[in-house]
Enzyme design. Structure first.
Site, PDB file in Angstrom:
ATOM      1  N   GLY A 109      -7.608  52.260 -38.484  1.00 40.86           N
ATOM      2  CA  GLY A 109      -8.376  51.158 -39.086  1.00 40.86           C
ATOM      3  C   GLY A 109      -9.806  51.169 -38.557  1.00 40.86           C
ATOM      4  O   GLY A 109     -10.018  51.306 -37.350  1.00 40.86           O
ATOM      5  N   THR A 165     -22.962  61.494 -29.752  1.00 40.19           N
ATOM      6  CA  THR A 165     -23.847  62.554 -30.253  1.00 40.19           C
ATOM      7  C   THR A 165     -25.068  62.706 -29.349  1.00 40.19           C
ATOM      8  O   THR A 165     -25.413  63.812 -28.907  1.00 40.19           O
ATOM      9  CB  THR A 165     -24.304  62.212 -31.702  1.00 40.19           C
ATOM     10  OG1 THR A 165     -23.133  62.006 -32.485  1.00 40.19           O
ATOM     11  CG2 THR A 165     -25.149  63.310 -32.303  1.00 40.19           C
ATOM     12  N   ARG A 166     -25.693  61.589 -29.058  1.00 39.65           N
ATOM     13  CA  ARG A 166     -26.947  61.681 -28.279  1.00 39.65           C
ATOM     14  C   ARG A 166     -26.682  62.075 -26.826  1.00 39.65           C
ATOM     15  O   ARG A 166     -27.436  62.847 -26.246  1.00 39.65           O
ATOM     16  CB  ARG A 166     -27.719  60.374 -28.387  1.00 39.65           C
ATOM     17  CG  ARG A 166     -28.170  60.191 -29.837  1.00 39.65           C
ATOM     18  CD  ARG A 166     -29.321  59.261 -30.002  1.00 39.65           C
ATOM     19  NE  ARG A 166     -29.829  59.391 -31.376  1.00 39.65           N
ATOM     20  CZ  ARG A 166     -30.610  58.518 -31.964  1.00 39.65           C
ATOM     21  NH1 ARG A 166     -30.995  57.437 -31.322  1.00 39.65           N
ATOM     22  NH2 ARG A 166     -31.041  58.716 -33.195  1.00 39.65           N
ATOM     23  N   ARG A 214      -5.674  57.444 -42.384  1.00 38.15           N
ATOM     24  CA  ARG A 214      -4.378  57.579 -41.712  1.00 38.15           C
ATOM     25  C   ARG A 214      -3.892  58.968 -42.127  1.00 38.15           C
ATOM     26  O   ARG A 214      -4.082  59.365 -43.275  1.00 38.15           O
ATOM     27  CB  ARG A 214      -3.388  56.539 -42.224  1.00 38.15           C
ATOM     28  CG  ARG A 214      -3.935  55.130 -42.358  1.00 38.15           C
ATOM     29  CD  ARG A 214      -3.788  54.337 -41.080  1.00 38.15           C
ATOM     30  NE  ARG A 214      -4.141  52.930 -41.289  1.00 38.15           N
ATOM     31  CZ  ARG A 214      -4.400  52.108 -40.300  1.00 38.15           C
ATOM     32  NH1 ARG A 214      -4.404  52.518 -39.050  1.00 38.15           N
ATOM     33  NH2 ARG A 214      -4.687  50.847 -40.528  1.00 38.15           N
ATOM     34  N   ASP A 218      -4.323  52.782 -31.032  1.00 37.63           N
ATOM     35  CA  ASP A 218      -3.138  53.410 -30.438  1.00 37.63           C
ATOM     36  C   ASP A 218      -2.582  54.582 -31.249  1.00 37.63           C
ATOM     37  O   ASP A 218      -2.166  55.589 -30.679  1.00 37.63           O
ATOM     38  CB  ASP A 218      -2.046  52.372 -30.125  1.00 37.63           C
ATOM     39  CG  ASP A 218      -1.648  51.541 -31.338  1.00 37.63           C
ATOM     40  OD1 ASP A 218      -2.295  51.680 -32.390  1.00 37.63           O
ATOM     41  OD2 ASP A 218      -0.691  50.765 -31.229  1.00 37.63           O
ATOM     42  N   GLY A 219      -2.608  54.478 -32.586  1.00 41.88           N
ATOM     43  CA  GLY A 219      -2.124  55.583 -33.425  1.00 41.88           C
ATOM     44  C   GLY A 219      -2.965  56.834 -33.192  1.00 41.88           C
ATOM     45  O   GLY A 219      -2.441  57.951 -33.071  1.00 41.88           O
ATOM     46  N   THR A 231     -10.796  49.192 -32.045  1.00 36.98           N
ATOM     47  CA  THR A 231      -9.864  48.499 -32.939  1.00 36.98           C
ATOM     48  C   THR A 231     -10.097  47.001 -32.795  1.00 36.98           C
ATOM     49  O   THR A 231     -10.303  46.510 -31.680  1.00 36.98           O
ATOM     50  CB  THR A 231      -8.391  48.818 -32.611  1.00 36.98           C
ATOM     51  OG1 THR A 231      -7.552  47.807 -33.198  1.00 36.98           O
ATOM     52  CG2 THR A 231      -8.093  48.851 -31.114  1.00 36.98           C
ATOM     53  N   ASP A 262      -7.946  44.904 -32.993  1.00 35.68           N
ATOM     54  CA  ASP A 262      -6.737  44.290 -32.429  1.00 35.68           C
ATOM     55  C   ASP A 262      -6.819  44.022 -30.920  1.00 35.68           C
ATOM     56  O   ASP A 262      -6.048  43.213 -30.404  1.00 35.68           O
ATOM     57  CB  ASP A 262      -5.516  45.173 -32.708  1.00 35.68           C
ATOM     58  CG  ASP A 262      -5.140  45.181 -34.180  1.00 35.68           C
ATOM     59  OD1 ASP A 262      -5.421  44.183 -34.860  1.00 35.68           O
ATOM     60  OD2 ASP A 262      -4.583  46.184 -34.640  1.00 35.68           O
ATOM     61  N   ASP A 320      -5.637  45.622 -28.517  1.00 35.69           N
ATOM     62  CA  ASP A 320      -4.278  45.693 -27.976  1.00 35.69           C
ATOM     63  C   ASP A 320      -4.029  46.919 -27.100  1.00 35.69           C
ATOM     64  O   ASP A 320      -2.884  47.335 -26.942  1.00 35.69           O
ATOM     65  CB  ASP A 320      -3.258  45.654 -29.132  1.00 35.69           C
ATOM     66  CG  ASP A 320      -3.484  46.781 -30.139  1.00 35.69           C
ATOM     67  OD1 ASP A 320      -4.506  47.479 -30.039  1.00 35.69           O
ATOM     68  OD2 ASP A 320      -2.626  46.961 -31.019  1.00 35.69           O
ATOM     69  N   ARG A 340     -13.078  24.373 -42.152  1.00 33.89           N
ATOM     70  CA  ARG A 340     -12.980  23.002 -41.646  1.00 33.89           C
ATOM     71  C   ARG A 340     -13.741  22.038 -42.557  1.00 33.89           C
ATOM     72  O   ARG A 340     -13.303  20.918 -42.803  1.00 33.89           O
ATOM     73  CB  ARG A 340     -13.491  22.884 -40.216  1.00 33.89           C
ATOM     74  CG  ARG A 340     -13.361  21.421 -39.738  1.00 33.89           C
ATOM     75  CD  ARG A 340     -13.944  21.108 -38.400  1.00 33.89           C
ATOM     76  NE  ARG A 340     -13.207  21.762 -37.332  1.00 33.89           N
ATOM     77  CZ  ARG A 340     -13.587  22.864 -36.724  1.00 33.89           C
ATOM     78  NH1 ARG A 340     -14.737  23.440 -37.064  1.00 33.89           N
ATOM     79  NH2 ARG A 340     -12.883  23.399 -35.771  1.00 33.89           N
ATOM     80  N   MET A 355      -5.511  39.036 -38.942  1.00 37.73           N
ATOM     81  CA  MET A 355      -4.810  40.286 -38.627  1.00 37.73           C
ATOM     82  C   MET A 355      -4.117  40.205 -37.273  1.00 37.73           C
ATOM     83  O   MET A 355      -4.356  39.280 -36.490  1.00 37.73           O
ATOM     84  CB  MET A 355      -5.772  41.460 -38.671  1.00 37.73           C
ATOM     85  CG  MET A 355      -6.090  41.918 -40.085  1.00 37.73           C
ATOM     86  SD  MET A 355      -7.037  43.434 -40.089  1.00 37.73           S
ATOM     87  CE  MET A 355      -7.103  43.793 -41.837  1.00 37.73           C
ATOM     88  N   ARG A 365      -0.635  42.581 -36.265  1.00 41.88           N
ATOM     89  CA  ARG A 365       0.779  42.700 -36.633  1.00 41.88           C
ATOM     90  C   ARG A 365       1.685  42.610 -35.419  1.00 41.88           C
ATOM     91  O   ARG A 365       2.803  42.111 -35.510  1.00 41.88           O
ATOM     92  CB  ARG A 365       1.034  43.985 -37.423  1.00 41.88           C
ATOM     93  CG  ARG A 365       0.642  45.255 -36.700  1.00 41.88           C
ATOM     94  CD  ARG A 365       0.861  46.482 -37.558  1.00 41.88           C
ATOM     95  NE  ARG A 365       0.604  47.693 -36.826  1.00 41.88           N
ATOM     96  CZ  ARG A 365      -0.547  48.337 -36.826  1.00 41.88           C
ATOM     97  NH1 ARG A 365      -1.561  47.859 -37.523  1.00 41.88           N
ATOM     98  NH2 ARG A 365      -0.717  49.441 -36.135  1.00 41.88           N
ATOM     99  N   GLY A 403     -11.784  26.213 -32.773  1.00 37.50           N
ATOM    100  CA  GLY A 403     -11.234  24.869 -32.542  1.00 37.50           C
ATOM    101  C   GLY A 403     -10.069  24.553 -33.471  1.00 37.50           C
ATOM    102  O   GLY A 403      -9.906  23.413 -33.927  1.00 37.50           O
ATOM    103  N   GLU A 452      -0.789  37.803 -38.759  1.00 36.52           N
ATOM    104  CA  GLU A 452       0.048  38.420 -39.802  1.00 36.52           C
ATOM    105  C   GLU A 452       1.442  38.784 -39.291  1.00 36.52           C
ATOM    106  O   GLU A 452       2.390  38.904 -40.070  1.00 36.52           O
ATOM    107  CB  GLU A 452      -0.630  39.675 -40.363  1.00 36.52           C
ATOM    108  CG  GLU A 452      -0.885  40.738 -39.321  1.00 36.52           C
ATOM    109  CD  GLU A 452      -1.384  42.062 -39.898  1.00 36.52           C
ATOM    110  OE1 GLU A 452      -0.829  42.527 -40.894  1.00 36.52           O
ATOM    111  OE2 GLU A 452      -2.317  42.628 -39.314  1.00 36.52           O
TER     112      GLU A 452
HETATM  113  O1  F6P Z   1      -7.280  47.603 -37.563  1.00 35.75           O
HETATM  114  C1  F6P Z   1      -6.008  47.214 -37.096  1.00 35.75           C
HETATM  115  C2  F6P Z   1      -5.352  46.451 -38.137  1.00 35.75           C
HETATM  116  O2  F6P Z   1      -6.350  45.597 -38.477  1.00 35.75           O
HETATM  117  C3  F6P Z   1      -4.106  45.612 -37.962  1.00 35.75           C
HETATM  118  O3  F6P Z   1      -4.292  44.364 -37.340  1.00 35.75           O
HETATM  119  C4  F6P Z   1      -3.649  45.490 -39.406  1.00 35.75           C
HETATM  120  O4  F6P Z   1      -2.296  45.230 -39.480  1.00 35.75           O
HETATM  121  C5  F6P Z   1      -3.946  46.846 -39.952  1.00 35.75           C
HETATM  122  O5  F6P Z   1      -5.055  47.304 -39.240  1.00 35.75           O
HETATM  123  C6  F6P Z   1      -4.195  46.901 -41.432  1.00 35.75           C
HETATM  124  O6  F6P Z   1      -4.651  48.173 -41.759  1.00 35.75           O
HETATM  125  P1  F6P Z   1      -4.783  48.819 -43.213  1.00 35.75           P
HETATM  126  O7  F6P Z   1      -4.458  47.773 -44.220  1.00 35.75           O
HETATM  127  O8  F6P Z   1      -6.185  49.285 -43.286  1.00 35.75           O
HETATM  128  O9  F6P Z   1      -3.852  49.955 -43.238  1.00 35.75           O
END
Ligand code: F6P
Length: 348
Positions: free
Chosen positions: A15, A28-29, A76, A107-108, A130, A132, A134, A159, A174, A176, A190, A227
Site C-alpha cells: 500500500g 537516491t541522493r 502487490r 510487513d508484506g 505504511t 498502519d 504496525d 462533527r 483503515m 485491518r 476528539g 476496518e
Molecule cells: O496501507 C495499509 C492498508 O492501508 C491497510 O490498513 C488496508 O487494509 C489496506 O492497506 C488496503 O489496501 P488496498 O485496498 O490498497 O489493497
C-alpha cells in the site's frame, strides 16, 4: 564491516504511503553522494521480476518531496511468493548489476525481502512506509502522521454536520489488524467512541455511550471504527481476500454493519456512516513524514555502507536503529495501554 555496493536497486511496494517519494529521493541522493549508482525498480517486486528498471540521477527525484503516492509505482505481487518468481527477480538483479536492494514498504514487503535476501545472499535494507504504523521496532512509520492529519480533518468536518443534525456518525478508518490509526485519530479528532481490532467491542456499551451523549445534552456522537474491529464473539465483517501472500479483509462494511446493529438493538437517533477508504493514504506528506522519510532514506544507505543486511531502519526515541526483518515483521507492536485509557477517559 565496511562494504560498498556498485549499484543499489530501490523499490516501493505494498500500500502506498505519503512520504515514499521523500524516502526515494533520500536514498537516491545519499547513494549518489557516496558514488554508488541507483536504479529505480518500477511497480515493486513485479517490476523486479519483469525487469522494469531505470537508472536514477539526482534530477529524477527533483521536486518529489511534497508529492504523495510513489512516482515509481507500487503493486502487490503474488508471483514473488513463488521460488520461480524470485529466481526471475534475481536474474534481473544480475543483468542490471544491482548488488544491494532498498525496499520501501510494510510487513508484506519485508516478508518477501527477507526470503529473497536469504535465498540469493543479497543485502537488503527495509524502510518502513505504511500508514498502519504496525511494524515492531520503530516508533513511527512513514505516512502514518499524514494519514492521521487527514483523518483528523475529516472527523472535524463530520462533527459540524453531526452537531447540526444531532446525529450519530460512524467513521470507518483503515487498520485491518492494528488500531493505531483509529486510536490516535480518535484522540486527535476528539471522537466519543473508538473501536479497534485489538479490543472486541460490546455493542451494548456502545449503545449506552450514545444514549449518554444525548441525555447529557451533547446531542450528537462521533464514533471511529477501524476496518478490522469486531464485536465480542463476532467475526470481522467484509470480504476476505485470497490473493496469495496478501490476505486481508476488504475495506468497507464494518461501519455499515454497526449502524444496522445499533438500529436493531433500539437506537433511535439518526445514524450515518462514512467510509474514508483510500482518501487516508493520499495527500502531500506532513513535515514530520518528510523528515522521517529523509532520515530513514539516508540511514538505509549508511546501513549498507556499514555492512548491515536484512534489517529495517527504525526510529526509537528520535534515534535511528536497525531492526532485523524477522523481529520487525513477526513481533506485534502493541498499542500503549495508557493511550487506550486516555482515549476512553477523554471521550467521557
Ligand atoms: O496501507 C495499509 C492498508 O492501508 C491497510 O490498513 C488496508 O487494509 C489496506 O492497506 C488496503 O489496501 P488496498 O485496498 O490498497 O489493497
Amino acid at each position: 564491516m565496511e562494504y560498498k555496493p556498485h549499484t543499489i536497486g530501490v523499490l516501493t511496494s505494498g500500500g502506498d504511503a505519503p512520504g515514499m517519494n521523500a524516502a526515494l529521493r533520500a536514498v537516491t541522493r545519499a547513494a549518489i553522494s557516496n558514488d554508488i549508482k541507483v536504479k529505480a525498480i518500477y511497480r515493486g517486486y513485479k517490476g523486479l521480476i519483469d525487469g522494469e528498471v531505470k537508472e536514477f540521477t539526482t534530477q529524477d527525484v527533483s521536486g518529489i518531496i511534497p508529492r504523495g503516492g510513489t512516482i515509481i509505482k507500487s503493486a502487490r505481487c503474488p508471483e514473488f511468493t513463488t521460488a520461480e518468481g524470485r529466481k526471475q527477480a534475481y536474474e534481473t538483479l544480475v543483468r542490471e548489476q544491482i548488488d544491494a536492494l532498498i525496499v520501501i514498504g510494510g510487513d508484506g514487503t519485508f516478508t518477501g525481502a527477507r526470503i529473497f535476501a536469504q535465498e540469493f545472499n543479497i543485502p537488503v535494507i527495509g524502510i518502513p512506509a505504511t500508514i498502519d504504523n504496525d511494524l515492531w521496532g520503530t516508533d513511527a512509520t512513514i505516512g502514518y502522521d499524514t494519514s492521521l492529519s487527514t483523518i483528523m480533518e475529516c472527523i472535524d468536518k463530520l462533527r459540524d454536520t453531526a452537531t447540526s443534525h444531532e446525529r450519530v456518525f460512524l467513521v470507518e478508518v483503515m487498520g485491518r489488524d492494528a488500531g493505531w490509526i483509529a486510536l490516535h485519530s480518535a484522540i486527535a479528532g476528539g471522537a466519543d467512541v473508538c473501536l479497534i481490532p485489538e479490543i472486541p467491542y460490546d455493542i451494548e456499551k456502545v449503545r449506552e455511550k450514545i444514549e449518554a451523549r444525548y441525555t447529557n445534552r451533547r446531542g450528537f456522537c462521533n464514533i471511529v471504527i477501524a476496518e478490522g474491529a469486531k464485536p465480542i464473539g463476532g467475526e470481522v465483517v467484509g470480504k476476505a481476500s485470497t490473493e496469495v501472500g496478501y490476505q486481508h479483509i476488504r475495506l468497507g462494511g464494518v461501519a455499515e454493519k454497526l449502524a444496522a446493529d445499533l438500529k436493531n438493538i433500539g437506537v433511535e437517533h439518526d445514524i450515518r456512516y462514512t467510509l474514508l477508504g483510500h482518501l487516508q493514504r493520499g495527500g502531500s506528506p506532513t513535515a514530520s513524514d518528510r523528515i522521517l522519510a529523509s532520515r530513514m532514506g539516508a540511514a538505509a544507505v549508511d546501513a549498507l555502507l556499514e555492512g548491515q543486511r536484512n534489517v529495517m531502519v527504525g526510529l526509537k526515541n528520535n534515534e535511528i536503529v536497525y531492526i532485523p526483518f524477522t523481529k520487525a515483521i513477526k513481533d506485534d507492536k502493541p498499542l500503549d495501554k495508557d493511550t487506550v485509557r486516555a482515549q476512553e477517559i477523554l471521550a467521557s
